[in-house]
Design a protein around this motif. Structure first.
Motif, mmCIF file in Angstrom:
data_model
loop_
_atom_site.group_PDB
_atom_site.id
_atom_site.type_symbol
_atom_site.label_atom_id
_atom_site.label_comp_id
_atom_site.label_asym_id
_atom_site.label_seq_id
_atom_site.Cartn_x
_atom_site.Cartn_y
_atom_site.Cartn_z
ATOM 1 N N GLY A 1 8.800 5.361 -13.579
ATOM 2 C CA GLY A 1 7.436 5.702 -13.203
ATOM 3 C C GLY A 1 6.948 4.852 -12.054
ATOM 4 N N LEU A 2 6.883 5.427 -10.872
ATOM 5 C CA LEU A 2 6.452 4.658 -9.714
ATOM 6 C C LEU A 2 4.969 4.834 -9.422
ATOM 7 N N GLY A 3 4.291 5.667 -10.158
ATOM 8 C CA GLY A 3 2.868 5.803 -9.897
ATOM 9 C C GLY A 3 2.355 7.160 -10.291
ATOM 10 N N ARG A 4 1.222 7.554 -9.709
ATOM 11 C CA ARG A 4 0.590 8.830 -10.017
ATOM 12 C C ARG A 4 0.636 9.709 -8.777
ATOM 13 N N TYR A 5 0.921 10.991 -9.013
ATOM 14 C CA TYR A 5 1.012 11.943 -7.922
ATOM 15 C C TYR A 5 -0.062 13.002 -8.091
ATOM 16 N N PRO A 6 -0.760 13.371 -7.017
ATOM 17 C CA PRO A 6 -1.739 14.455 -7.134
ATOM 18 C C PRO A 6 -1.084 15.732 -7.631
ATOM 19 N N ASP A 7 -1.610 16.329 -8.676
ATOM 20 C CA ASP A 7 -1.050 17.533 -9.261
ATOM 21 C C ASP A 7 -2.188 18.324 -9.891
ATOM 22 N N GLY A 8 -2.608 19.427 -9.197
ATOM 23 C CA GLY A 8 -3.728 20.201 -9.676
ATOM 24 C C GLY A 8 -3.485 20.919 -10.982
ATOM 25 N N SER B 1 8.802 4.262 -1.490
ATOM 26 C CA SER B 1 9.170 3.198 -0.558
ATOM 27 C C SER B 1 7.945 2.845 0.271
ATOM 28 N N PRO B 2 7.006 2.098 -0.306
ATOM 29 C CA PRO B 2 5.742 1.823 0.394
ATOM 30 C C PRO B 2 5.937 1.126 1.723
ATOM 31 N N SER B 3 6.972 0.285 1.863
ATOM 32 C CA SER B 3 7.188 -0.412 3.121
ATOM 33 C C SER B 3 7.736 0.514 4.191
ATOM 34 N N GLY B 4 8.180 1.718 3.805
ATOM 35 C CA GLY B 4 8.735 2.640 4.778
ATOM 36 C C GLY B 4 10.088 2.217 5.313
ATOM 37 N N GLY B 5 10.681 1.204 4.731
ATOM 38 C CA GLY B 5 11.970 0.722 5.222
ATOM 39 C C GLY B 5 11.882 0.095 6.595
ATOM 40 N N THR C 1 14.925 0.063 12.455
ATOM 41 C CA THR C 1 13.658 0.739 12.131
ATOM 42 C C THR C 1 12.473 -0.177 12.437
ATOM 43 N N PRO C 2 12.377 -0.663 13.669
ATOM 44 C CA PRO C 2 11.308 -1.632 13.949
ATOM 45 C C PRO C 2 9.907 -1.021 13.974
ATOM 46 N N SER C 3 9.803 0.293 14.123
ATOM 47 C CA SER C 3 8.482 0.908 14.280
ATOM 48 C C SER C 3 8.112 1.835 13.137
ATOM 49 N N ASN C 4 8.856 1.763 12.024
ATOM 50 C CA ASN C 4 8.538 2.637 10.901
ATOM 51 C C ASN C 4 7.145 2.347 10.348
ATOM 52 N N GLY C 5 6.453 3.413 10.007
ATOM 53 C CA GLY C 5 5.159 3.260 9.367
ATOM 54 C C GLY C 5 5.292 3.175 7.863
ATOM 55 N N ARG C 6 4.134 3.175 7.185
ATOM 56 C CA ARG C 6 4.156 3.115 5.731
ATOM 57 C C ARG C 6 4.864 4.321 5.153
ATOM 58 N N GLY C 7 5.571 4.118 4.048
ATOM 59 C CA GLY C 7 6.238 5.215 3.375
ATOM 60 C C GLY C 7 5.393 5.758 2.249
ATOM 61 N N ASP C 8 6.042 6.525 1.357
ATOM 62 C CA ASP C 8 5.317 7.032 0.206
ATOM 63 C C ASP C 8 5.453 6.036 -0.937
ATOM 64 N N PRO D 1 0.841 -1.205 0.000
ATOM 65 C CA PRO D 1 0.000 0.000 0.000
ATOM 66 C C PRO D 1 0.867 1.243 0.000
ATOM 67 N N ASN D 2 0.296 2.360 -0.369
ATOM 68 C CA ASN D 2 1.062 3.595 -0.380
ATOM 69 C C ASN D 2 0.239 4.705 0.215
ATOM 70 N N THR D 3 0.833 5.870 0.363
ATOM 71 C CA THR D 3 0.174 6.964 1.065
ATOM 72 C C THR D 3 0.065 8.216 0.215
ATOM 73 N N THR D 4 0.118 8.081 -1.095
ATOM 74 C CA THR D 4 0.146 9.271 -1.949
ATOM 75 C C THR D 4 -1.220 9.647 -2.502
ATOM 76 N N GLY D 5 -2.235 9.041 -2.061
ATOM 77 C CA GLY D 5 -3.561 9.414 -2.532
ATOM 78 C C GLY D 5 -4.381 8.199 -2.898
#
Length: 789
Positions: free
Chosen positions: A183-190, A443-447, A433-440, A161-165
């Motif tokens: 190309g890693l995905g789509r980014y919100p861009d107005g 790096s969706p795993s957040g390392g 980094t045992p408590s890292n949350g999701r990344g963008d 999962p990712n956190t970019t939208g």
């Protein structure tokens, strides 16, 4: 209809042959399709006719037909059944119409029909080959499998999962792809019509890039290269990576022997990889059509002189199509160098910028370039309002460069670099980094749960399996600076090796006891092994070497000597022998020397393991822990050693072998011994309660080996005595005292003045056998007679 397998049959004359490769492939596909829907079976009847079974289970006879070749003969005239019996094949021809005269017109072959229906180099078509069996158009595919040379298959990454939208999606990952962006995905861009920017990661990738590895986390790609070089130059390397504008022929691997031949070279070279970096010539130059030294010139021949602004530049005319197409396709991150000097005092004087976008006209031709700012490298000026040709960072007068470019007009050089790295290695340690949350999306795993503890920037393992000592020749890293005949000296801050940064250790050496940590023409450090066990053995610790000559004469002049400051050890007592007090050797029997030797250049100066030898002429040196003075210090001149040294400091005191001259006070709380003269221009201060000055006489008589000058504090008396107090002493010359002089006896040499007016000093006296003479005034003697008693 129902099908079942048929018994194979053989052609009598020759198999059906279609010369065109594409037609053959198409027929193969068609045959596979037909045979999968129609069953052809050998009949069970005795006449061996061929039948097929229809949907009702009824056997229907088949007639075997053969097409005609170009000469009008059947391609197949007969076939053999499973009983080895021959059967005739009926010739046939398919007609698709009649001519104007009513004659039949043959239908085109199935292969021709299918080949015409399937387009080459088009979607849902086939890839066309030229006469050399080369693909005539690029192939774009997610998976390519080659039976011999290439095998690339997709490997899907994990579905993180990712956190970019809500609509941001990490693209599937493949081991190999060809394209413009990572190309890693789509980014919100107005600013985009769709509301998203699909360019991907901001790390720009050229459209010509071939990627190995995935677009998503967990997708991997690998590259294995194996070769066996057989020749010189490019035939002596497995792979080459060339950085620079010359083509690959101009950057052939420099592996010898070359033109100098075997007799002037040491080996046949081969290498796993060649890395070369060379000139950075602009891809193209945007300037006036009257500018000089421009390559290649603009294809449209028009004036493209740039007009600079604080945020970019516009051109006198739109750029030609070739330049425009390239800029539009590569516009992000293009590096620009101008020939406008913006800092006279900087090492790189001209303005530089990075393209952030392009402006085009309705025809798609570029009319301007956008940059965040024009700046000069290392000028420390971060102002965003600099305009090339108008302002400078050091308030110098704007001008055009004529050193690195000489166009004679304002110009922008596109796609250049000013510093090249043949290899760049980066290690990053993030820690636990045992408590890292999701990344963008990058790096969706957040390392999370990182397990990397150690990172080696570069490791080389040198393996030796040669059983013969000193024969294998292994070099870990060689930095060979080569100054070509026309070249000048490099800058003063140029270096071969630089250990920069605040790491705990800049250089660490480990190895066997014989390993030399460092060895060079002017500096050598020996291995950990101690001094050889034989008495008198010498071992180098560290040695510097300096020629007595200068310039190229330093190592080319003749004759010449080397000045060698350094540290070396000498074993004073043999060890490792039968009956030795210390069979393994001990530091108490080793003298450490700090000093200088001078050797004749060309003398043997290396030991078995490469240790520098101290076999020159010993000059000034200091001995620590001398043989005759354990834990002492000797200051030695020339070839002096041990007891011969001029100054010896031991537990028993200070010994001067050649005399001591001092221009100031010498203070000592112990004994001060001198075998030569002792001179002090500033006085000698003895601070003990009962100080004694002893002069060695060297007399054979044990009672007179030394003369002592001693002061006795309780009696406030100064004594001159030998080894036994009370012996008489003789003074030659006058003795003057402002106090009374007391002696147990006084002995003089008998003498008689020549006359009562003989030369004398008042107070002087003398005696002979008959009279006692006293000088009562200058040159005036009086006497009294002596009598027996």
């Amino acid at each position: 209809m129902k099908t079942k397998k048929f018994a194979p049959f053989q052609a009598f004359n020759r198999p059906l042959i279609i010369s065109n490769i594409e037609r053959s492939a198409v027929l193969s596909m068609l045959f596979g399709a037909v045979s999968s829907t129609i069953g052809i079976a050998n009949g069970a009847d005795t006449n061996q006719n061929l039948y097929y079974t229809d949907s009702n289970g009824q056997k229907k006879p088949l007639t075997v037909l053969s097409s005609l070749d170009i000469s009008g003969k059947p391609l197949v005239s007969a076939y053999k059944d499973t009983n080895n019996q021959w059967h005739k094949v009926a010739p046939s021809i398919m007609v698709c119409g009649v001519g104007t005269d009513g004659s039949p017109v043959a239908c085109p072959s199935v292969a021709d029909t299918v080949a015409q229906a399937i387009k080459a180099n088009a979607p849902n078509g086939i890839a066309a080959l030229n006469a050399n069996a080369e693909v005539t158009s690029p192939i774009s595919t997610a998976s390519v499998v080659s039976s011999k040379d290439l095998r690339v298959v997709p490997i899907m990454g994990n579905n993180y999962p990712n956190t970019t939208g809500p609509q941001a999606v990490q693209l599937p990952g493949y081991t190999m792809w060809y394209g413009n962006q990572i190309g890693l995905g789509r980014y919100p861009d107005g600013s985009q019509p769709s509301g998203y920017n699909t360019v991907g990661d901001w790390w720009t990738t050229p459209p010509e890039t071939l990627h190995l590895g995935g677009q998503s986390e967990g997708a991997s790609g690998y590259l294995n290269v194996h070769c066996s070089p057989y020749g010189g130059s490019n035939a002596g390397t497995c792979s080459q990576i060339m950085l620079g504008t010359p083509n690959i022929q101009g950057q052939a691997a420099g592996l010898g022997p070359g033109a100098t031949g075997i007799a002037n070279y040491d080996n046949f070279d081969a290498t796993n990889q060649v890395l070369q970096a060379t000139n950075s010539v602009p891809l193209f130059v945007i300037t006036s059509n009257t500018a000089t030294n421009v390559f290649p010139p603009a294809s449209d021949g028009l004036d493209h002189t740039p007009t600079f602004t604080a945020s970019g530049a516009t051109f006198a005319n739109p750029l030609p199509a070739d330049m425009s197409n390239w800029l539009v396709g590569h516009q992000q991150g293009i590096r620009l160098m101008t020939n406008e000097i913006g800092c006279q005092t900087c090492s790189i004087q001209t303005y530089a910028g990075v393209v952030s976008g392009v402006s085009t006209n309705s025809a798609g031709l570029v009319t301007g370039l956008k940059v965040a700012a024009w700046q000069v490298f290392n000028s420390k000026n971060t102002t965003q309002g600099q305009i090339p040709g108008v302002s400078t960072t050091d308030n110098s007068k704007p001008s055009l460069d004529t050193t690195w470019s000489n166009f004679g007009a304002p110009a922008i050089m596109v796609g250049v670099y000013t510093k090249a790295f043949n290899m760049y290695s980066l290690c990053t340690l993030d820690g636990a980094t045992p408590s890292n949350g999701r990344g963008d999306i990058n790096s969706p795993s957040g390392g999370a749960n990182n397990q990397l503890r150690t990172c080696e920037g570069w490791e080389m393992d040198l393996w030796n399996n040669d059983p013969v000592n000193f024969r294998p020749n292994l070099h870990g890293l060689t930095v060979a600076f080569n100054k070509l005949p026309r070249a000048g000296q490099p800058s003063y801050d140029s270096f071969d090796v630089n250990a920069a940064g605040a790491n705990s250790i800049s250089y660490e050496q480990s190895g066997e006891y014989w390993t030399l940590p460092f060895s060079g023409i002017n500096f050598s450090v020996s291995g950990y092994e101690g001094t050889p066990l034989a008495a008198g053995s010498v071992k180098n610790v560290v040695q510097w070497r300096q020629s007595e000559r200068v310039g190229y004469e330093s190592d080319g002049g003749w004759p010449r000597n080397n000045i060698m400051p350094g540290i070396w050890t000498v074993r004073n007592v043999a060890a490792g022998c039968t009956g030795c007090n210390d069979p393994n050797g001990s530091s108490k029997d080793i003298t450490t020397n700090i000093g200088v030797q001078v050797d004749w250049y060309g003398a043997q100066n290396r030991g078995v393991n490469g240790d520098p030898l101290w076999n020159g002429t010993t000059q000034e040196h200091i001995e620590l822990n001398p043989k005759s003075s354990p834990n002492g210090i000797n200051l030695c001149n020339g070839a002096q050693t041990d007891k011969d040294c001029s100054l010896r400091v031991a537990n028993s005191g200070v010994t001067l072998a050649q005399g001591l001259s001092a221009g100031a006070t010498i203070n000592t709380t112990g004994d001060l011994s001198a075998q030569g003269a002792l001179r002090a221009g500033g006085g000698i201060h003895l601070s003990s309660a009962n100080p004694v000055i002893t002069l060695d006489t060297g007399a054979a008589d044990g009672n007179n080996t030394a003369v002592q000058f001693k002061y006795d504090l309780p009696s406030n008396t100064i004594y001159f005595t030998n080894n036994h107090y009370g012996n008489n002493w003789r003074f030659v010359g006058p003795v003057t005292s402002t106090w009374n002089m007391t002696a147990n006896s006084f002995i003089e040499t008998l003498s008689t003045p020549a006359s009562s007016s003989a030369s004398c000093t008042a107070g002087q006296f003398t005696d002979d056998a008959n009279y006692h003479y006293v000088c009562v005034a200058a040159n005036t003697w009086k006497r009294v007679a002596l009598s027996s008693f």
